[in-house]
Design a protein around this motif. Sequence first.
Motif, PDB file in Angstrom:
ATOM      1  N   ALA A  46       2.741   6.968   5.052  1.00 12.94           N
ATOM      2  CA  ALA A  46       3.124   5.825   4.199  1.00 12.94           C
ATOM      3  C   ALA A  46       2.111   4.701   4.333  1.00 12.94           C
ATOM      4  N   ILE A  47       1.665   4.440   5.543  1.00 16.16           N
ATOM      5  CA  ILE A  47       0.664   3.388   5.771  1.00 16.16           C
ATOM      6  C   ILE A  47      -0.618   3.717   5.011  1.00 16.16           C
ATOM      7  N   ARG A  48      -1.038   4.966   5.056  1.00 17.05           N
ATOM      8  CA  ARG A  48      -2.253   5.376   4.339  1.00 17.05           C
ATOM      9  C   ARG A  48      -2.110   5.154   2.830  1.00 17.05           C
ATOM     10  N   ILE A  49      -0.983   5.542   2.296  1.00 21.44           N
ATOM     11  CA  ILE A  49      -0.761   5.383   0.850  1.00 21.44           C
ATOM     12  C   ILE A  49      -0.735   3.906   0.473  1.00 21.44           C
ATOM     13  N   LEU A  50       0.064   3.122   1.194  1.00 20.66           N
ATOM     14  CA  LEU A  50       0.223   1.708   0.846  1.00 20.66           C
ATOM     15  C   LEU A  50      -1.043   0.889   1.091  1.00 20.66           C
ATOM     16  N   SER A  51      -1.851   1.295   2.065  1.00 18.25           N
ATOM     17  CA  SER A  51      -3.060   0.521   2.356  1.00 18.25           C
ATOM     18  C   SER A  51      -4.139   0.707   1.297  1.00 18.25           C
ATOM     19  N   THR A  52      -4.058   1.780   0.528  1.00 17.72           N
ATOM     20  CA  THR A  52      -5.072   2.003  -0.517  1.00 17.72           C
ATOM     21  C   THR A  52      -4.514   1.794  -1.921  1.00 17.72           C
ATOM     22  N   ALA A  53      -3.225   1.500  -2.015  1.00 20.34           N
ATOM     23  CA  ALA A  53      -2.578   1.373  -3.320  1.00 20.34           C
ATOM     24  C   ALA A  53      -2.508  -0.078  -3.771  1.00 20.34           C
ATOM     25  N   ASN A  54      -2.219  -0.232  -5.041  1.00 23.49           N
ATOM     26  CA  ASN A  54      -2.048  -1.560  -5.628  1.00 23.49           C
ATOM     27  C   ASN A  54      -0.557  -1.854  -5.820  1.00 23.49           C
ATOM     28  N   PHE A  55       0.262  -1.399  -4.873  1.00 20.91           N
ATOM     29  CA  PHE A  55       1.697  -1.648  -4.897  1.00 20.91           C
ATOM     30  C   PHE A  55       2.200  -1.739  -3.462  1.00 20.91           C
ATOM     31  N   HIS A  56       3.419  -2.253  -3.294  1.00 18.43           N
ATOM     32  CA  HIS A  56       3.953  -2.515  -1.961  1.00 18.43           C
ATOM     33  C   HIS A  56       5.275  -1.813  -1.688  1.00 18.43           C
ATOM     34  N   HIS A  57       5.737  -1.012  -2.633  1.00 17.86           N
ATOM     35  CA  HIS A  57       7.015  -0.314  -2.503  1.00 17.86           C
ATOM     36  C   HIS A  57       6.798   1.161  -2.783  1.00 17.86           C
ATOM     37  N   LEU A  58       7.233   1.984  -1.872  1.00 16.98           N
ATOM     38  CA  LEU A  58       7.007   3.419  -1.986  1.00 16.98           C
ATOM     39  C   LEU A  58       8.359   4.130  -2.019  1.00 16.98           C
ATOM     40  N   PRO A  59       8.713   4.711  -3.166  1.00 17.47           N
ATOM     41  CA  PRO A  59       9.975   5.435  -3.233  1.00 17.47           C
ATOM     42  C   PRO A  59       9.949   6.650  -2.309  1.00 17.47           C
ATOM     43  N   VAL A  60      11.071   6.896  -1.672  1.00 15.14           N
ATOM     44  CA  VAL A  60      11.205   8.030  -0.771  1.00 15.14           C
ATOM     45  C   VAL A  60      12.087   9.057  -1.464  1.00 15.14           C
ATOM     46  N   VAL A  61      11.611  10.289  -1.509  1.00 14.83           N
ATOM     47  CA  VAL A  61      12.311  11.335  -2.238  1.00 14.83           C
ATOM     48  C   VAL A  61      12.564  12.553  -1.356  1.00 14.83           C
ATOM     49  N   ASP A  62      13.528  13.324  -1.776  1.00 16.11           N
ATOM     50  CA  ASP A  62      13.800  14.635  -1.202  1.00 16.11           C
ATOM     51  C   ASP A  62      13.952  15.562  -2.396  1.00 16.11           C
ATOM     52  N   ASP A  63      13.022  16.453  -2.562  1.00 17.25           N
ATOM     53  CA  ASP A  63      12.994  17.335  -3.729  1.00 17.25           C
ATOM     54  C   ASP A  63      13.017  16.516  -5.023  1.00 17.25           C
ATOM     55  N   LYS A  64      12.218  15.473  -5.062  1.00 20.24           N
ATOM     56  CA  LYS A  64      12.038  14.568  -6.198  1.00 20.24           C
ATOM     57  C   LYS A  64      13.264  13.711  -6.504  1.00 20.24           C
ATOM     58  N   ARG A  65      14.298  13.809  -5.689  1.00 24.98           N
ATOM     59  CA  ARG A  65      15.483  12.954  -5.849  1.00 24.98           C
ATOM     60  C   ARG A  65      15.341  11.750  -4.931  1.00 24.98           C
ATOM     61  N   LEU A  66      15.627  10.584  -5.467  1.00 20.93           N
ATOM     62  CA  LEU A  66      15.485   9.339  -4.727  1.00 20.93           C
ATOM     63  C   LEU A  66      16.477   9.283  -3.559  1.00 20.93           C
ATOM     64  N   VAL A  67      15.960   9.000  -2.347  1.00 17.87           N
ATOM     65  CA  VAL A  67      16.830   8.862  -1.170  1.00 17.87           C
ATOM     66  C   VAL A  67      16.622   7.523  -0.463  1.00 17.87           C
ATOM     67  N   GLY A  68      15.578   6.780  -0.852  1.00 18.07           N
ATOM     68  CA  GLY A  68      15.317   5.495  -0.217  1.00 18.07           C
ATOM     69  C   GLY A  68      14.040   4.884  -0.729  1.00 18.07           C
ATOM     70  N   ILE A  69      13.639   3.818  -0.055  1.00 12.39           N
ATOM     71  CA  ILE A  69      12.385   3.148  -0.399  1.00 12.39           C
ATOM     72  C   ILE A  69      11.821   2.548   0.883  1.00 12.39           C
ATOM     73  N   VAL A  70      10.517   2.613   1.019  1.00  6.45           N
ATOM     74  CA  VAL A  70       9.848   2.000   2.162  1.00  6.45           C
ATOM     75  C   VAL A  70       8.801   1.034   1.613  1.00  6.45           C
ATOM     76  N   SER A  71       8.705  -0.131   2.231  1.00  4.93           N
ATOM     77  CA  SER A  71       7.764  -1.137   1.746  1.00  4.93           C
ATOM     78  C   SER A  71       6.825  -1.559   2.858  1.00  4.93           C
ATOM     79  N   THR A  72       5.813  -2.305   2.474  1.00  5.23           N
ATOM     80  CA  THR A  72       4.886  -2.827   3.484  1.00  5.23           C
ATOM     81  C   THR A  72       5.635  -3.726   4.464  1.00  5.23           C
ATOM     82  N   VAL A  73       6.658  -4.423   3.997  1.00  3.87           N
ATOM     83  CA  VAL A  73       7.452  -5.285   4.884  1.00  3.87           C
ATOM     84  C   VAL A  73       8.179  -4.438   5.932  1.00  3.87           C
TER      85      VAL A  73
END
Length: 186
Positions: free
Chosen positions: A27-54
Amino acid sequence: MLLSTPIVEIMKREPTSIEATQSIIDAIRILSTANFHHLPVVDDKRLVGIVSTVDILKLSGDALGGDESEHPARLASRTSVGDVMFKDVIPLSEQATVADAAALLSTGEYHSVPIIARNGRLIGMVTTTDLVNHLLDVPSEPELPQSVRVRLESLEKVCEAAQSYFESGMTQISRDHLEQLIQEAR
């Protein structure tokens, strides 16, 4: 209308996501190179949560406040995204509108809203920035429908014809010409 715009028109489609079982390092790798601060968390493409830089910063802060053996890098290497993600995410359906997203984001508790399909699969994300950009991109005065514009143009022709007859000093208006203009305006 700005608020009645379907949310699917302003959402970011197919957002980058991460699986709950992946390492927080991923997640740190993705968020550190992305232009966004919220990363949806999925299980088999179904939303289960969200992780942010905060969330990640809080994890680092927790490690720094603990004993020295809990170095942030060590803690991150053995922590999964599922361990730190926010689980009580309130997604919007693909039938939602900009007003629905604005109402949810205006509480100040959230800065992004996942958009899900009827089957629960993640299909998009909307952030407060997306809402502001939408407001800036849409003209402040809505465009009139074509049928209304045509009718107004015809009425303007009727007014111009009547004005020119009055200005010419003629006392009698050509009834046929005026009726023709009125028919066109209908």
